[in-house]
Design a protein around this motif. Structure first.
Motif, PDB file in Angstrom:
ATOM      1  N   VAL A  87       0.924  -1.241  -0.403  1.00 36.02           N
ATOM      2  CA  VAL A  87       0.206   0.029  -0.240  1.00 36.02           C
ATOM      3  C   VAL A  87       1.359   1.263  -0.024  1.00 36.02           C
ATOM      4  CG1 VAL A  87      -0.132   0.113   2.458  1.00 36.02           C
ATOM      5  CG2 VAL A  87      -2.026   1.226   1.071  1.00 36.02           C
ATOM      6  N   THR A  88       2.203   1.131   0.501  1.00 37.21           N
ATOM      7  CA  THR A  88       2.889   2.299   0.581  1.00 37.21           C
ATOM      8  C   THR A  88       3.312   2.903  -0.571  1.00 37.21           C
ATOM      9  OG1 THR A  88       4.962   1.424   1.238  1.00 37.21           O
ATOM     10  CG2 THR A  88       3.902   2.135   3.234  1.00 37.21           C
ATOM     11  N   GLU A  89       3.564   2.163  -1.969  1.00 31.42           N
ATOM     12  CA  GLU A  89       3.856   2.020  -3.109  1.00 31.42           C
ATOM     13  C   GLU A  89       2.688   3.279  -3.369  1.00 31.42           C
ATOM     14  OE1 GLU A  89       5.680   1.309  -4.870  1.00 31.42           O
ATOM     15  OE2 GLU A  89       6.150  -1.458  -5.247  1.00 31.42           O
ATOM     16  N   PHE A  90       2.130   3.492  -2.997  1.00 34.35           N
ATOM     17  CA  PHE A  90       0.857   5.154  -2.739  1.00 34.35           C
ATOM     18  C   PHE A  90       0.900   6.025  -2.152  1.00 34.35           C
ATOM     19  CE2 PHE A  90      -1.267   1.087  -5.022  1.00 34.35           C
ATOM     20  CZ  PHE A  90      -0.687   1.382  -6.611  1.00 34.35           C
ATOM     21  N   ASP A  91       1.801   7.289  -2.978  1.00 30.08           N
ATOM     22  CA  ASP A  91       1.241   8.617  -1.569  1.00 30.08           C
ATOM     23  C   ASP A  91      -0.332   8.646  -1.107  1.00 30.08           C
ATOM     24  OD1 ASP A  91       4.127   8.745  -2.518  1.00 30.08           O
ATOM     25  OD2 ASP A  91       4.016   9.823  -4.252  1.00 30.08           O
ATOM     26  N   ALA A  92      -1.056   8.554  -2.239  1.00 32.99           N
ATOM     27  CA  ALA A  92      -2.749   9.185  -1.886  1.00 32.99           C
ATOM     28  C   ALA A  92      -3.800   7.065  -2.206  1.00 32.99           C
ATOM     29  CB  ALA A  92      -3.429  10.202  -2.450  1.00 32.99           C
ATOM     30  N   LEU A  93      -4.569   7.375  -1.469  1.00 29.91           N
ATOM     31  CA  LEU A  93      -5.369   6.652  -1.434  1.00 29.91           C
ATOM     32  C   LEU A  93      -6.938   7.324  -1.763  1.00 29.91           C
ATOM     33  CD1 LEU A  93      -5.179   3.349   0.214  1.00 29.91           C
ATOM     34  CD2 LEU A  93      -4.311   3.377  -1.929  1.00 29.91           C
ATOM     35  N   ILE A  94      -7.462   7.499  -2.259  1.00 24.95           N
ATOM     36  CA  ILE A  94      -9.109   8.052  -3.310  1.00 24.95           C
ATOM     37  C   ILE A  94     -10.205   7.413  -2.738  1.00 24.95           C
ATOM     38  CG2 ILE A  94     -10.320   9.460  -4.253  1.00 24.95           C
ATOM     39  CD1 ILE A  94      -7.819  11.108  -5.312  1.00 24.95           C
ATOM     40  N   CYS A  95     -10.757   6.676  -1.551  1.00 26.45           N
ATOM     41  CA  CYS A  95     -11.185   5.696  -1.884  1.00 26.45           C
ATOM     42  C   CYS A  95     -13.061   6.442  -1.255  1.00 26.45           C
ATOM     43  CB  CYS A  95     -11.211   5.074  -0.354  1.00 26.45           C
ATOM     44  SG  CYS A  95      -9.429   4.218  -1.072  1.00 26.45           S
ATOM     45  N   SER A  96     -13.727   5.282  -1.936  1.00 26.20           N
ATOM     46  CA  SER A  96     -14.952   5.570  -1.358  1.00 26.20           C
ATOM     47  C   SER A  96     -16.012   6.332  -2.507  1.00 26.20           C
ATOM     48  CB  SER A  96     -15.844   5.738   0.248  1.00 26.20           C
ATOM     49  OG  SER A  96     -15.684   4.705   0.373  1.00 26.20           O
ATOM     50  N   SER A  97     -15.510   6.262  -4.354  1.00 26.17           N
ATOM     51  CA  SER A  97     -15.561   7.617  -4.442  1.00 26.17           C
ATOM     52  C   SER A  97     -15.869   8.665  -4.563  1.00 26.17           C
ATOM     53  CB  SER A  97     -17.324   6.936  -4.604  1.00 26.17           C
ATOM     54  OG  SER A  97     -18.169   6.125  -5.149  1.00 26.17           O
ATOM     55  N   GLY A  98     -14.467   8.847  -3.906  1.00 26.76           N
ATOM     56  CA  GLY A  98     -14.203  10.028  -3.371  1.00 26.76           C
ATOM     57  C   GLY A  98     -14.321  10.603  -1.858  1.00 26.76           C
ATOM     58  N   SER A  99     -14.664   9.759  -1.677  1.00 26.02           N
ATOM     59  CA  SER A  99     -15.939  10.634   0.434  1.00 26.02           C
ATOM     60  C   SER A  99     -14.438  10.045   1.428  1.00 26.02           C
ATOM     61  CB  SER A  99     -16.801   9.613   0.572  1.00 26.02           C
ATOM     62  OG  SER A  99     -16.468   8.847   1.117  1.00 26.02           O
ATOM     63  N   GLU A 100     -13.407   9.940   1.433  1.00 27.37           N
ATOM     64  CA  GLU A 100     -12.197   9.685   1.753  1.00 27.37           C
ATOM     65  C   GLU A 100     -10.827   9.256   1.133  1.00 27.37           C
ATOM     66  OE1 GLU A 100     -13.881   7.444   5.376  1.00 27.37           O
ATOM     67  OE2 GLU A 100     -12.845   5.962   4.275  1.00 27.37           O
ATOM     68  N   VAL A 101      -9.725  10.034   1.861  1.00 29.35           N
ATOM     69  CA  VAL A 101      -8.541  10.383   1.095  1.00 29.35           C
ATOM     70  C   VAL A 101      -7.607   9.664   2.185  1.00 29.35           C
ATOM     71  CG1 VAL A 101      -6.848  11.569   0.621  1.00 29.35           C
ATOM     72  CG2 VAL A 101      -8.974  12.096  -0.422  1.00 29.35           C
ATOM     73  N   TYR A 102      -6.368   9.057   2.452  1.00 33.44           N
ATOM     74  CA  TYR A 102      -5.705   8.586   2.617  1.00 33.44           C
ATOM     75  C   TYR A 102      -4.222   8.756   2.477  1.00 33.44           C
ATOM     76  CZ  TYR A 102      -9.940   5.492   4.417  1.00 33.44           C
ATOM     77  OH  TYR A 102     -11.014   5.420   5.023  1.00 33.44           O
ATOM     78  N   TYR A 103      -3.108   9.040   3.324  1.00 29.97           N
ATOM     79  CA  TYR A 103      -1.579   9.006   2.848  1.00 29.97           C
ATOM     80  C   TYR A 103      -1.343   8.068   3.404  1.00 29.97           C
ATOM     81  CZ  TYR A 103      -3.631  13.520   1.641  1.00 29.97           C
ATOM     82  OH  TYR A 103      -4.044  14.402   1.534  1.00 29.97           O
ATOM     83  N   PRO A 104      -1.242   6.971   3.136  1.00 24.72           N
ATOM     84  CA  PRO A 104      -0.123   5.938   3.427  1.00 24.72           C
ATOM     85  C   PRO A 104       0.955   6.173   4.220  1.00 24.72           C
ATOM     86  CG  PRO A 104      -1.142   4.901   1.318  1.00 24.72           C
ATOM     87  CD  PRO A 104      -1.085   6.487   1.443  1.00 24.72           C
TER      88      PRO A 104
END
Length: 1065
Positions: A837-854
């Protein structure tokens, strides 16, 4: 529409030839020998002149006139009668359809209002339940309502100088510049252009306003003047503040943003697919300007726009997206409205709804206006009629429900996320600085000097436009009746000309001057404008008005005050005979120059007349009433003087300072909001983190060069690889970096830390803020059950490999995954493909209702936490409390939601839901409502949100208004300064119902063919709605296509190609 004089010839032909009886349901052929009950005069006038479009019939009549054979002539007349009957029948059908449409809409609105008030009444105590809809309407009189709404407002005054506000105005279409405006050049360059330019200047002079930016489109085309291609134009410097230096960036400016084809001037109907490009360009300018202003007046902190104000539907759409990205208040001025225009065009019966939509993109315009209502804090109108009769047609505004919600808000009672925008009437302002009020007009003296006096004196040098008018007139000393408008059929110029031509006393008393825009050749004008001008010329000839009517071909904007002044000097009258006039700015301009008015009783002139009391109102359809009103004002000297005096006495009500004072007072009462995260970013912490991130980045760059074998591509994971074994120099560098990390004190507790679950590892700020490019993977690959397709894993791996083929690109690039899946399923999906998951700087989940930064917001057990700033950002107008109940009611009209839910077409999906996403499993696709239909019904109930279908039409999700995958990318731009223009978005050929929003914009888009087998777009729109072409650009250098089976080198090549194409724009 051709000239109407042919009607007389047609009517005479019918009368001369006689006519047979016409039955109730069908016409009978013209017969020379038979008589009957058919009255051709009455029939023709009622069914043709007032009922149908004559242009096609006129072409047939030309052929009839040219026919010498009596039998053929009679046959052609018979054919025309048949066509008249069919057109009349069609008109009646359209009227019935219109009445049925309005009745259905009224029922839907009442049902929505009932549902909303029922839900709202559930949480009221017994004493509060009296505040139902009925009681609200009875007790809330306009006067009481006005007193309550204004009693708590603090009027904007000179003591606001310390505010130093930054205000953004948007007006996209037409040609906008500060000087020598080409008003009337085309239908897009009219009164709105003048209004927004003057508003910008006036606001910049108000106390407390530091800078005003007026955004419009940059046009670098040989079709238009070079000035429209200039990126910036100063309108006025900042106000002189007692000699104090107000700063080099203060004042009002036109900011031209390039979007759409750079070398073409496009009409407003063709701008829709490029709106998101404008938003991204404007966002970039605002972010830069906020930083500059922060250095000048903000003490080093960014200065955000105080308000973003959109003018017209296209700018309203843009303002909604901009205010959503920046989290600042939005204000809307509609100017003219799409639903109102659609109803008028349908009533005319000349075009079907499909043809109207094709010509005017009317459905896209209406949806933009609805979106503007969703986001606007305040809607400014020119008249109360605009609120009641025009905005009242929209799903997003209900006067009665708005009163209920406002009353609850005053009492502090929960509205369950329901919202109606506030409408206020603020008449447009005017600049009176150049107006010279002359108490006693001395027309004869000056006009005599112009044409040469009897004493041999030479003519006096007077404005050139006067000479241009005088060359038409035999006796220029007579009072002037002045009309100033575009030659549009709605402006009703031909009726005015008929009233003048058929009233002999009026012709003998006055001249008529028609200022009808600018033209070189009538044939080059649009059909409507050309038709009006042709009819004007024919009517002048018919009534023999040569020497009595002036109609100059050209005038400049600076000539307009001189034209008013000339009419006033001759003791003339200004007339606006439009069928419907939304406001009537020319009436105010004329009044300021001392001209009494005759105006239509339909629309804004009613309010202007009530304020100024300087003239007469008439029915624009009543030719006799028009001529009587003009004759009365011109012949009764005392009445003329009284109207002139009243106009001057009350004209200050329409001045720009008065307008801006009311405007700023109202805006200040809005819910002020702006990005908040800067306040918790101390400078020393930023510096430390920047230093640390620089070191980490260097380590990662070195480890990337060690991982070219393709087996290990982990950016953050490479630290572990390096420390486990390998280059000793690299190990030493890792140790030095790790030693800089602050370790928590042994005595610290969870309570002391303020957040017991979250620890910032390795930094409080994600690496995203250090990236120059972002690769966004937004492929909606799902199987029939809505689970992620296995082939997506391979595609993700190939994209990552492609980026890392070039180490220089890899060191500045990050990755983001954008998906409809919740974060738990997203992580499981990545783990199944052995992708960290740390390959990604950001995860935009649930159709854009949440943003994560691994790697940033994680708990001790490794669980990711969403960005709290983003959660706060999208919480605006989120009505989660009442949403679930409303959705169940809408999808289950039989009312089974409280009993047997097994028959419901949807089932709650708690696994995929979160605080800002209500998710449902779709059980019966056939019963699913289209997105636009669902959004309409939610709007009618006061709920502002973003419904969508996703995961191969197996899920329905409802998220906040400001949340979506596309809007999340703009949030990353604002939050971490990662420009959207440096983002590369990978999509399939179809996808979730928000797929279209992901294509347009300043980012580069790579569409992979054959990847997504089935999307959800079939559930997006109902028939008759706006089209995909209204959202997605037809051709764009920012979009490229690629095979879904492409290897890493082919993907890398596509990335280079789209970058090169974009650079050539």
């Amino acid at each position: 529409m051709a000239g109407n004089e042919w009607i007389n010839g047609y009517l005479e032909a019918i009368l001369d030839s006689g006519a047979s009886a016409i039955e109730e349901q069908k016409p009978v052929p013209v017969n020379l020998r038979e008589g009957g009950h058919f009255n051709p005069t009455k029939y023709f006038v009622e069914e043709v002149v007032t009922g149908v479009d004559e242009s096609d019939l006129h072409r047939t009549w030309i052929k009839v006139v040219a026919t010498r054979n009596t039998r053929e002539r009679s046959s052609r007349l018979e054919n025309m009668c048949w066509r008249i009957w069919h057109l009349a029948r069609k008109k009646k059908q359209l009227e019935l359809e219109g009445l049925q449409r309005l009745a259905n809409r009224r029922l839907e609105r009442e049902q929505g209002r009932r549902d909303a008030t029922e839900d709202l009444s559930e949480d009221l105590s017994e004493g509060e339940k009296g505040d139902g809809l009925g009681e609200m309407i009875q007790c809330d009189t306009p006067r009481k309502n006005f007193q309550r709404s204004t009693s708590n407002l603090e009027v904007w005054s000179d003591d606001k100088k310390e505010k130093k506000l930054y205000i953004v105005l948007i007006s996209l279409h037409g040609l906008v510049r500060g000087e020598n405006m080409e008003l009337g050049r085309d239908s897009d360059t009219g009164g709105q252009v003048k209004y927004v330019v003057e508003l910008s200047r006036a606001l910049a002079k108000m106390p407390g306003v530091y800078r005003v930016d007026l955004f419009t489109r940059q046009v670098s085309s040989p079709e238009v003047d070079w000035s429209y291609g200039e990126p910036t134009e100063m309108l006025t410097a900042g106000p002189e503040d007692d000699g104090i230096d107000v700063g080099e960036s203060s004042g009002a400016y036109i900011i031209r943003i390039p979007f759409g084809p750079r070398d073409k001037y496009l009409s407003k109907e063709l701008l829709w697919p490029y709106i998101q490009e404008f938003v991204d360009g404007a966002l970039s300018h605002i972010l830069n300007m906020s930083k500059v202003l922060g250095e000048q007046i903000g003490g080093g902190q960014p200065v955000w726009p105080y308000v973003i104000h959109g003018h017209y539907a296209d700018a309203g759409d843009s303002a909604a997206l901009l205010s959503g990205a920046l989290n600042v208040p939005m204000v809307l001025t509609g100017h003219s409205l799409g639903r109102n225009k659609l109803e008028q065009l349908l009533k005319q019966g000349r075009q079907s709804k499909e043809d109207i939509n094709s010509t005017y993109r009317i459905m896209r315009r209406i949806e933009a206006e609805e979106l503007s209502l969703d986001a606007a804090e305040l809607v400014i109108t020119s008249t109360k009629q605009e609120i009641d009769e025009q905005w009242g047609l929209y799903d997003g505004f209900d006067v009665k429900l708005e009163k209920v919600l406002r009353a609850r808000a005053r009492r502090g009672v929960n509205c369950h996320g329901r919202y109606m925008p506030r409408m206020v009437v603020i008449p447009p302002g005017m600049d009176f600085s150049s107006v010279v009020q002359e108490a006693t007009p001395d027309a004869d003296g000056e006009l005599t000097q112009l044409i040469g006096g009897g004493d041999g004196s030479s003519p006096k040098a007077l404005p050139a436009i006067w000479s241009e008018v005088f060359r038409f007139l035999t006796n220029p000393h007579k009072p002037m009746i002045l009309a100033l408008s575009r030659p549009d059929p709605k402006k009703n110029i031909t009726t005015l000309l008929k009233a003048f031509g058929e009233c002999r006393p009026l012709r003998e008393l006055a001249n008529l001057t028609l200022i009808m825009g600018n033209r070189d050749n009538i044939d080059e004008l649009s059909s409507g404008n050309a038709s009006v001008l042709t009819t004007v010329l024919k009517l002048i000839d018919k009534y023999d008005l040569y020497g009595q009517v002036a109609f100059p071909k050209h005038h400049k904007q600076y000539d307009v005050p001189d034209i008013y002044r000339l009419a006033a000097k001759t003791k003339g009258v200004f007339i606006n005979p439009a069928l419907v006039e939304p406001f009537g700015l020319t009436l105010i301009e004329a009044s300021a120059h001392g001209l009494p008015m005759v105006a239509t009783k339909n629309g804004g002139p009613v309010d202007i007349h009530r304020a100024l009391n300087n003239g007469l109102l008439v029915d624009p359809h009543d030719q006799q009433a028009i001529s009587d009103a003009l004759l009365k004002l011109l012949s009764e000297k005392n009445l003329w003087l009284e109207c002139r005096k009243n106009g001057w006495k009350n004209i200050h009500l329409f001045s720009w300072p008065e307008h801006c004072r009311t405007y700023l007072t109202r805006v200040a009462a809005c819910r002020m909001r702006h990005p908040q995260w800067q306040t918790d970013t101390p400078g020393d912490e930023m510096a430390a983190d920047e230093s640390l991130n620089d070191s980490l980045k260097d380590v990662q760059d070195m480890s990337l060069r060690l991982s070219v074998d393709g087996d290990k591509y982990s950016l953050n994971g490479s630290l572990e690889v390096a420390s486990a074994g390998g280059d000793p120099e690299l190990q030493d560098q890792v140790k030095r970096v790790m030693s800089k990390m602050k370790k928590p004190e042994s005595g610290s507790t969870d309570k002391d830390s303020g957040n017991k679950d979250v620890e910032n590892v390795p930094s409080k700020y994600p690496l995203l803020r250090r990236r120059r490019k972002l690769i966004v993977i937004a492929l909606d690959c799902y199987n029939s059950k809505g689970d992620p397709d296995k082939k997506m894993i391979q595609i993700v791996q190939e994209i990552i490999k492609a980026v890392r083929l070039d180490s220089q690109i890899a060191r500045i690039s990050g990755f983001a995954l954008s998906t409809a899946m919740p974060v738990t399923e997203t992580i499981e999906f990545l783990k199944a493909g052995k992708i960290q998951v740390t390959e990604f700087d950001a995860l935009i989940c649930s159709s854009g209702s949440e943003v994560y930064y691994p790697g940033t917001y994680i708990a001790e057990d490794g669980k990711l936490f969403p960005d709290p700033d983003y959660a706060s950002h999208i919480d605006y107008r989120w009505g989660c409390e009442g949403l679930n109940t409303t959705i169940c009611k809408l999808l289950d009209p039989e009312g089974k939601e409280n009993s047997d839910r097994s028959s419901m077409p949807v089932e709650e999906d708690s696994k995929s839901s979160n605080a800002h996403c209500v998710s449902y499993i779709l059980k019966d696709l056939n019963k699913a409502k289209r997105v636009d239909d669902l959004r309409q019904k939610l709007r009618m109930r006061g709920l502002r949100c973003h419904p969508m279908y996703c995961r191969s039409s197996t899920r329905m999700q409802v998220i906040p208004l400001l949340a979506s995958r596309a809007q999340a990318l703009r949030y990353l731009f604002v939050r971490w300064r990662l420009n959207v223009a440096n983002m590369y978005v990978f999509l399939g050929e179809t996808g979730d119902t928000d797929y279209e929003e992901m294509i347009s914009g300043n980012h580069k888009t790579i569409i992979m063919k054959g990847v997504v087998a089935k999307g959800s777009e079939e559930l997006l729109r109902t028939s008759g709605s706006y089209l995909k072409e209204d959202i997605v650009p037809p051709e764009s250098p920012l979009i490229t296509h690629l095979s879904g089976e492409a290897a890493a080198d082919e993907i890398a090549k596509a990335l280079r190609q789209v970058s090169k194409s974009a650079a050539g724009m």
